[in-house]
Design a protein around this motif. Structure first.
Motif, PDB file in Angstrom:
ATOM      1  N   TYR A  55       0.004   8.278   5.787  1.00 33.33           N
ATOM      2  CA  TYR A  55       0.705   7.784   4.426  1.00 33.33           C
ATOM      3  C   TYR A  55      -0.690   7.891   3.534  1.00 33.33           C
ATOM      4  O   TYR A  55      -1.609   7.832   3.929  1.00 33.33           O
ATOM      5  N   GLY A  56      -0.072   7.724   2.241  1.00 35.73           N
ATOM      6  CA  GLY A  56      -1.279   7.680   1.151  1.00 35.73           C
ATOM      7  C   GLY A  56      -0.647   6.952   0.079  1.00 35.73           C
ATOM      8  O   GLY A  56      -0.108   5.582   0.075  1.00 35.73           O
ATOM      9  N   TYR A  57      -1.018   7.141  -1.198  1.00 34.85           N
ATOM     10  CA  TYR A  57      -0.971   6.592  -2.400  1.00 34.85           C
ATOM     11  C   TYR A  57       0.429   6.226  -2.776  1.00 34.85           C
ATOM     12  O   TYR A  57       0.746   5.054  -3.211  1.00 34.85           O
ATOM     13  N   LEU A  58       1.369   7.287  -2.516  1.00 35.27           N
ATOM     14  CA  LEU A  58       2.831   6.978  -2.885  1.00 35.27           C
ATOM     15  C   LEU A  58       3.271   5.918  -2.111  1.00 35.27           C
ATOM     16  O   LEU A  58       4.024   4.924  -2.365  1.00 35.27           O
ATOM     17  N   TYR A  59       3.150   5.922  -0.847  1.00 35.13           N
ATOM     18  CA  TYR A  59       3.462   5.050   0.326  1.00 35.13           C
ATOM     19  C   TYR A  59       3.010   3.680  -0.004  1.00 35.13           C
ATOM     20  O   TYR A  59       3.630   2.634  -0.129  1.00 35.13           O
ATOM     21  N   ALA A  60       1.617   3.540  -0.527  1.00 33.20           N
ATOM     22  CA  ALA A  60       1.145   2.095  -0.888  1.00 33.20           C
ATOM     23  C   ALA A  60       1.642   1.684  -2.082  1.00 33.20           C
ATOM     24  O   ALA A  60       1.885   0.331  -2.042  1.00 33.20           O
ATOM     25  N   LEU A  61       1.858   2.569  -2.955  1.00 33.13           N
ATOM     26  CA  LEU A  61       2.534   2.247  -4.236  1.00 33.13           C
ATOM     27  C   LEU A  61       3.894   1.661  -4.148  1.00 33.13           C
ATOM     28  O   LEU A  61       4.348   0.630  -4.593  1.00 33.13           O
ATOM     29  N   LEU A  62       4.601   2.282  -3.428  1.00 30.88           N
ATOM     30  CA  LEU A  62       6.034   1.871  -2.966  1.00 30.88           C
ATOM     31  C   LEU A  62       5.852   0.466  -2.257  1.00 30.88           C
ATOM     32  O   LEU A  62       6.753  -0.560  -2.381  1.00 30.88           O
ATOM     33  N   GLY A  63       4.778   0.420  -1.425  1.00 31.69           N
ATOM     34  CA  GLY A  63       4.754  -0.912  -0.663  1.00 31.69           C
ATOM     35  C   GLY A  63       4.513  -2.252  -1.600  1.00 31.69           C
ATOM     36  O   GLY A  63       5.141  -3.359  -1.404  1.00 31.69           O
ATOM     37  N   LEU A  64       3.623  -1.888  -2.332  1.00 27.04           N
ATOM     38  CA  LEU A  64       3.159  -3.054  -3.403  1.00 27.04           C
ATOM     39  C   LEU A  64       4.527  -3.330  -4.465  1.00 27.04           C
ATOM     40  O   LEU A  64       4.816  -4.575  -4.695  1.00 27.04           O
ATOM     41  N   ALA A  65       5.196  -2.285  -4.634  1.00 22.38           N
ATOM     42  CA  ALA A  65       6.359  -2.450  -5.489  1.00 22.38           C
ATOM     43  C   ALA A  65       7.464  -3.128  -5.073  1.00 22.38           C
ATOM     44  O   ALA A  65       8.284  -3.936  -5.342  1.00 22.38           O
ATOM     45  N   THR A  66       7.604  -3.085  -3.622  1.00 19.73           N
ATOM     46  CA  THR A  66       8.800  -3.766  -2.952  1.00 19.73           C
ATOM     47  C   THR A  66       8.526  -4.725  -2.226  1.00 19.73           C
ATOM     48  O   THR A  66       9.371  -5.559  -1.530  1.00 19.73           O
ATOM     49  N   PHE A  67       7.112  -5.314  -2.111  1.00 20.43           N
ATOM     50  CA  PHE A  67       6.696  -6.479  -1.303  1.00 20.43           C
ATOM     51  C   PHE A  67       7.359  -7.810  -1.887  1.00 20.43           C
ATOM     52  O   PHE A  67       8.142  -8.525  -1.215  1.00 20.43           O
ATOM     53  N   ILE A  68       7.447  -7.928  -3.187  1.00 21.44           N
ATOM     54  CA  ILE A  68       8.034  -9.317  -3.640  1.00 21.44           C
ATOM     55  C   ILE A  68       9.704  -9.350  -3.656  1.00 21.44           C
ATOM     56  O   ILE A  68      10.195 -10.177  -2.915  1.00 21.44           O
TER      57      ILE A  68
END
Length: 133
Positions: A55-68
């Motif tokens: 995984y990479g940048y898109l995966y990490a960005l999605l993780g940050l966006a859906t954490f809260i």
């Protein structure tokens, strides 16, 4: 399913009040699983992955966006079974805590009103009940 996801992620981004039905939580979890798989595949196809990791940048960005929103819907799900949102920290107990939390997420919510709000199953239009008190 997409309406549930939009309602949880965009309209109730950080709403920790009220109750969430099992379907609200599990539709959110299913859609997240699908989106994370797609993000990981796109990261690999586009070369955005981190060295040996799949995984990479898109995966990490999605993780940050859906954490809260993920945390908020989990707290509302715990409210539906009559538990405080702080009960989420039970997951920190190795093995047993994660199993116990999973059992709570699968448990049917309290019938009628509890201290966290009215029963989301009591009205006919369930999509409007997401995240309400």
């Amino acid at each position: 399913m997409i309406n549930w996801y939009k309602k949880v992620v965009f309209e109730n981004y950080a709403n920790f009040n009220g109750r969430a039905r099992r379907s609200e939580y599990w539709y959110f979890a299913l859609m997240n699983l699908i989106l994370f798989i797609v993000a990981a595949l796109l990261d690999n196809l586009l070369g955005f992955n981190f060295a040996p990791l799949p995984y990479g940048y898109l995966y990490a960005l999605l993780g940050l966006a859906t954490f809260i929103p993920g945390l908020a819907v989990a707290v509302r799900r715990l409210h539906d079974v009559g538990k405080s949102g702080w009960f989420y920290f039970i997951v920190l107990i190795p093995i047993i805590g994660a199993i116990w939390l999973l059992v709570l997420f699968f448990t049917e919510g309290d019938q009628g009103e509890n201290q966290y709000g009215s029963d989301p199953k009591s009205s006919g239009e369930e999509i409007n009940e997401i995240g309400t008190e």
